[in-house]
Design a protein around this motif. Structure first.
Motif, short mmCIF file in Angstrom:
data_model
loop_
_atom_site.label_atom_id
_atom_site.label_comp_id
_atom_site.label_asym_id
_atom_site.label_seq_id
_atom_site.Cartn_x
_atom_site.Cartn_y
_atom_site.Cartn_z
N PRO A 142 0.38 -1.64 15.33
CA PRO A 142 -1.01 -1.65 15.11
C PRO A 142 -1.43 -0.84 13.94
N VAL A 143 -0.72 -0.02 13.28
CA VAL A 143 -1.20 0.69 11.98
C VAL A 143 -0.93 -0.24 10.81
N LEU A 144 -0.12 -0.99 10.84
CA LEU A 144 0.21 -1.72 9.78
C LEU A 144 -0.59 -2.92 9.75
N ILE A 145 -0.65 -3.70 11.10
CA ILE A 145 -1.58 -4.98 11.17
C ILE A 145 -3.01 -4.34 10.74
N GLY A 146 -3.24 -3.31 11.26
CA GLY A 146 -4.72 -2.68 10.94
C GLY A 146 -4.79 -2.50 9.42
N ALA A 147 -3.98 -2.07 8.78
CA ALA A 147 -3.95 -1.99 7.19
C ALA A 147 -4.28 -3.50 6.59
N PHE A 148 -3.40 -4.33 6.80
CA PHE A 148 -3.35 -5.47 6.61
C PHE A 148 -4.56 -6.34 6.83
N ALA A 149 -5.11 -6.17 8.07
CA ALA A 149 -6.37 -6.73 8.25
C ALA A 149 -7.72 -6.16 7.65
N ARG A 150 -7.54 -4.98 7.47
CA ARG A 150 -8.53 -4.61 6.55
C ARG A 150 -8.79 -4.89 5.13
N SER A 151 -7.41 -5.23 4.60
CA SER A 151 -7.38 -5.56 3.15
C SER A 151 -8.01 -7.08 3.01
N LEU A 152 -8.10 -7.69 4.35
CA LEU A 152 -8.73 -9.07 4.39
C LEU A 152 -10.10 -9.22 5.04
N GLY A 153 -10.75 -7.93 4.96
CA GLY A 153 -11.99 -7.81 5.69
C GLY A 153 -12.23 -7.86 7.21
N TYR A 154 -11.18 -7.60 7.93
CA TYR A 154 -11.25 -7.51 9.21
C TYR A 154 -10.80 -6.42 10.23
N LYS A 155 -11.29 -6.17 11.10
CA LYS A 155 -10.72 -4.96 12.13
C LYS A 155 -9.72 -5.33 13.18
N PHE A 156 -8.56 -4.76 13.07
CA PHE A 156 -7.69 -5.20 14.07
C PHE A 156 -7.88 -3.99 15.16
N SER A 157 -8.51 -4.04 16.14
CA SER A 157 -8.84 -3.00 17.34
C SER A 157 -7.88 -3.26 18.32
N ARG A 158 -7.83 -2.27 19.63
CA ARG A 158 -7.01 -2.51 20.41
C ARG A 158 -7.49 -3.30 21.47
#
Length: 228
Positions: free
Chosen positions: A149-165
């Motif tokens: 979740p930490v890594l996908i969260g960082a990747f998602a933020r770099s694309l303008g998204y939020k990866f939440s629970r």
């Protein structure tokens, strides 16, 4: 990206090593009401006991702390994601657990210190309210260790998204410069498609640092310039 994973794992290991037997939520409680850490060798037995008690009252998902743990011999609590059959779910949860010696209720979360579930020790059971809409996403987000979740969260933020629970959101900025999150999907497969990730990847890939890094980098939307 491998370096980032290494830093995440080191943070988790270091933080865990500094933890004592007192769980944060109960740190101000009397010593006799505080939980002890759960040995990983006892985790599956404890999880099965909790599952048996709660399943008649709703859907239960317990992330496997043994698979999630990094260089650890014990974990602080047992997380239980719960979709209840009835609205008064907290009362039902309290009824099914014998010997509750302490409790903290925090909105959709009920934290308990329970004695005598599998032995004479007092363990912390953290019951977290969920619902059917987000159920699959909750299991994906919490079911593959702390690094994912930490890594996908960082990747998602770099694309303008939020990866939440509970789902994948699009971060939208208004003319005043304030952000809001627009829900795109509660479906993890749809979320992975949006992020350009292979949703059919073998689950073993999502636990190991090297294969997890390769999975992220293989996305058609991965831009190495954003990670330098």
């Amino acid at each position: 990206i491998v370096h980032l994973i290494s830093e995440v794992e080191q943070l988790v290991t270091t933080a865990d090593g500094k933890m004592n037997t007192t769980k944060g939520a109960f740190k101000d409680f009397p010593t006799e009401s505080q939980p002890v850490r759960i040995p990983l060798e006892k985790f599956h037995e404890l999880a099965e006991k909790v599952r048996q008690l709660l399943t008649p009252h709703g859907q239960v998902f317990i992330p496997d702390a043994v698979k999630k743990s990094i260089n650890k011999e014990a974990t602080g609590d047992l997380d239980v994601f719960f979709v209840p059959k009835e609205k008064n779910w907290k009362q039902n949860v309290l009824k099914v657990f014998p010997n509750v010696v302490a409790q903290v209720s925090n909105g959709p979360q009920l934290m308990l210190v329970v004695r005598g579930l599998i032995n004479d020790n007092q363990y912390m059971i953290d019951v977290i309210l969920s619902n059917n809409k987000e159920w699959n996403f909750v299991q994906f987000h919490h079911g593959h260790g702390v690094t994912l979740p930490v890594l996908i969260g960082a990747f998602a933020r770099s694309l303008g998204y939020k990866f939440s629970r509970d789902g994948l959101y699009r971060r939208i900025k208004n003319p005043q410069g304030n952000f809001r999150n627009l829900l795109l999907t509660h479906d993890p497969k749809v979320a992975m498609k949006i992020l350009g990730l292979d949703s059919d990847v073998d689950s073993s890939v999502l636990y190991a640092s090297e294969t997890l890094a390769q999975w992220i980098v293989s996305s058609s939307r991965f831009d190495s310039r954003a990670w330098r």
